[in-house]
Design a protein around this motif. Structure first.
Motif, PDB file in Angstrom:
ATOM      1  N   ASP A   1      29.292  37.187  42.042  1.00 19.17           N
ATOM      2  CA  ASP A   1      29.469  37.785  40.706  1.00 19.17           C
ATOM      3  C   ASP A   1      30.080  36.837  39.681  1.00 19.17           C
ATOM      4  N   ASP A   2      30.025  35.528  39.929  1.00 20.56           N
ATOM      5  CA  ASP A   2      30.630  34.580  38.984  1.00 20.56           C
ATOM      6  C   ASP A   2      30.065  34.741  37.575  1.00 20.56           C
ATOM      7  N   GLY A   3      28.752  34.917  37.480  1.00 17.18           N
ATOM      8  CA  GLY A   3      28.140  35.054  36.161  1.00 17.18           C
ATOM      9  C   GLY A   3      28.619  36.293  35.431  1.00 17.18           C
ATOM     10  N   GLN A   4      28.762  37.384  36.153  1.00 16.37           N
ATOM     11  CA  GLN A   4      29.234  38.627  35.536  1.00 16.37           C
ATOM     12  C   GLN A   4      30.692  38.489  35.088  1.00 16.37           C
ATOM     13  N   VAL A   5      31.486  37.796  35.892  1.00 18.71           N
ATOM     14  CA  VAL A   5      32.897  37.590  35.529  1.00 18.71           C
ATOM     15  C   VAL A   5      33.000  36.758  34.256  1.00 18.71           C
ATOM     16  N   GLU A   6      32.149  35.738  34.141  1.00 15.74           N
ATOM     17  CA  GLU A   6      32.144  34.920  32.932  1.00 15.74           C
ATOM     18  C   GLU A   6      31.789  35.755  31.711  1.00 15.74           C
ATOM     19  N   TRP A   7      30.843  36.695  31.890  1.00 18.01           N
ATOM     20  CA  TRP A   7      30.481  37.557  30.762  1.00 18.01           C
ATOM     21  C   TRP A   7      31.682  38.395  30.315  1.00 18.01           C
ATOM     22  N   LEU A   8      32.431  38.951  31.272  1.00 19.01           N
ATOM     23  CA  LEU A   8      33.622  39.733  30.914  1.00 19.01           C
ATOM     24  C   LEU A   8      34.603  38.887  30.103  1.00 19.01           C
ATOM     25  N   LYS A   9      34.808  37.660  30.554  1.00 14.96           N
ATOM     26  CA  LYS A   9      35.745  36.777  29.837  1.00 14.96           C
ATOM     27  C   LYS A   9      35.258  36.523  28.416  1.00 14.96           C
ATOM     28  N   ALA A  10      33.961  36.243  28.284  1.00 19.48           N
ATOM     29  CA  ALA A  10      33.408  35.958  26.954  1.00 19.48           C
ATOM     30  C   ALA A  10      33.515  37.165  26.036  1.00 19.48           C
TER      31      ALA A  10
END
Length: 490
Positions: free
Chosen positions: A99-108
């Motif tokens: 889920d790294d990509g999804q986590v990055e989206w949350l941060k953004a």
């Protein structure tokens, strides 16, 4: 004195699937500080064990089936699928369960993420058990949104743990095709997984308690899917249930109601869903653990006074579909923000703060062969509720655009029309390529477009969408509907 780790936000969201992500996105965009709590993978069921991987499995199967019926391709396109390539594509679509990509989206998006298991701990309070065993207390100034979704319902069979049955999760993430698969169920998961694994070379037996497939949809849908599954080699058995099942030496032995036995490598129970509310602290706010959470159209939980607790997505049982849950999330986010800033709510039908589509226009696609597309009222619901409708049917095999798909095209279209308001209230299609008809039907229903206006929405020739004209003509001829007289078709 022990320090208590307490953090305060405007909004706390429990569950970081697509629904929770959308609630958090909307409240954050409105200027409310928001934290989202997740105990598994950010992205939820849809991303890793449902929509994305299942459609990756089904897409090659449906393309092969369609291509095999096109003149000039036929047998050349109907050879065996490369199972390893299909499963590798499935793994990519599920992001290899990372889920790294999804986590990055949350941060953004400016949304805080708290890993761990979240439980309500009284009004506007959530206690999170973190992966390292610690506890973090989250306080919500305005709202807590429960977006924990649903999980597979399993039967009360002795020895179920030792049986190690498949649920929808195992069915969409299995590393290789089983030699023999028994599927228990007749709904969307059962029929889609029968379609997918049969195409990958698995010997599939499907056991249905009732008399037909897809029992919640129009009867022609289940009949057409059953025909195609049989042609593909699926063993369909109706009016049967599993009496016992046990795994011995890696094989599953199954005894059927009324006698009869089956042996399989895996057994999939696709017999419904239950809410993930058994361990989220509902008892701390006067609710019953394990219950569905009933809401009003603003997605506020009706049994929790104060308009602070929201239930969004599968957990409220309004419509167990990812896209519908995301729709609810947009409504809930707007409602939470309006209440936080003291703005008035507009909860009239089709307003920004009311989930009207949950009851009037829920679109759904079943990615079987043939495809099924449905939105709005069904004839089953009309009979159950006593609602008067005109039912208009048309054989899609008579539409020129459909014959371009397959000279022996099999498909059906049905429209339900309110005879008083003269608007479409339900549309249902079955056949190759019909999924692209669904959004136009959804727009017609949500827009409450009068039949007289639909005559002026001219479908391009030759496309399957020409069925709209044919339905209107049939309605005019059968029910005296108004509309211009048409000359020769074609």
């Amino acid at each position: 004195m022990t320090n208590v780790d307490t953090r305060t936000y405007d909004v706390v969201v429990i569950g970081a699937g697509p629904v929770g992500e959308n609630v958090a996105d909307r409240t954050t965009a409105a200027g409310l500080s928001t934290v989202i709590v997740e105990s598994e993978l950010v992205g939820g069921e849809c991303s890793y064990w449902a929509c994305e991987p299942s459609k990756a499995l089904l897409r090659p199967a449906l393309l092969r089936a369609d291509a095999g019926r096109v003149p000039g391709l036929g047998p050349a396109a109907a050879g065996p699928l490369d199972a390893a390539a299909v499963l590798a594509h499935r793994d990519r679509m599920a992001a290899h369960w990372n889920d790294d990509g999804q986590v990055e989206w949350l941060k953004a998006a400016g949304i805080d993420l708290q890993r761990g298991h979240g439980r309500l701990d009284g009004p506007r309070r959530v206690a999170v058990t973190t992966p390292d065993g610690g506890t973090i207390h989250l306080l919500a100034r305005h709202a807590v949104a429960v977006c924990t979704g649903s999980t597979a319902a399993l039967p009360d069979l002795p020895g179920l743990a030792a049986l190690r049955p498949w649920t929808s999760r195992e069915a969409t993430s299995a590393p290789q095709p089983p030699g023999r698969l028994v599927i228990v169920g007749a709904g969307v998961v059962a029929t889609e997984m029968a379609t997918a694994w049969q195409a990958l070379g698995t010997e599939v037996t499907l056991l249905a308690r009732g008399a037909r497939l897809l029992p919640q949809m129009e009867p022609f849908a289940g009949e057409l899917v059953a025909d195609r599954l049989r042609e593909a080699g699926t063993d369909l058995r109706f009016g049967v249930t599993v009496a016992t099942a046990a795994r011995t030496d890696g094989q599953v032995g199954i005894t059927l109601s009324g006698g009869g036995r089956l042996t399989a490598d895996e057994i999939l129970f696709a017999t419904g869903r239950v809410p993930r509310t058994g361990d989220i602290g509902l008892e701390t706010v006067g609710l019953n653990p394990g219950d569905w959470l009933t809401t009003d159209d603003s997605l506020a939980v009706t049994a929790a006074p104060g308009d602070w607790l929201y239930a969004v997505g599968d957990v409220n049982r309004r419509a167990l579909l990812t896209h519908q849950g995301k729709y609810q999330a947009r409504i809930a986010g707007a409602v939470i923000a309006a209440r936080a800033f003291g703005a008035p709510l507009d909860t009239e039908r089709w307003s920004p703060h009311a989930g009207t589509a949950d009851t009037a226009a829920v679109p759904q696609v079943v990615f079987t062969d043939p495809e099924i597309a449905s939105v709005g009222l069904t004839t089953i619901e009309a009979r159950r509720t006593g609602r008067r409708v005109d039912v208009v049917d048309y054989n899609l095999a008579h539409v020129a655009g459909a014959i371009q798909h397959d000279p022996d095209y099999r498909g059906w279209a049905r429209a339900l029309i309110d005879p008083d308001r003269r608007t479409v209230v339900g549309c249902h299609f079955a056949g190759p390529g019909v999924t692209e008809l669904l959004h136009s039907a959804t727009v017609a229903i949500t827009g409450e477009i009068p039949i007289e206006r639909l005559w002026h929405a001219v479908p391009s020739f030759p496309t399957i969408s020409e069925v709209w004209l044919r339905l209107l003509e049939t309605y005019r001829d059968q029910h005296g509907g108004q509309g211009p007289m048409c000359g020769r078709r074609g």
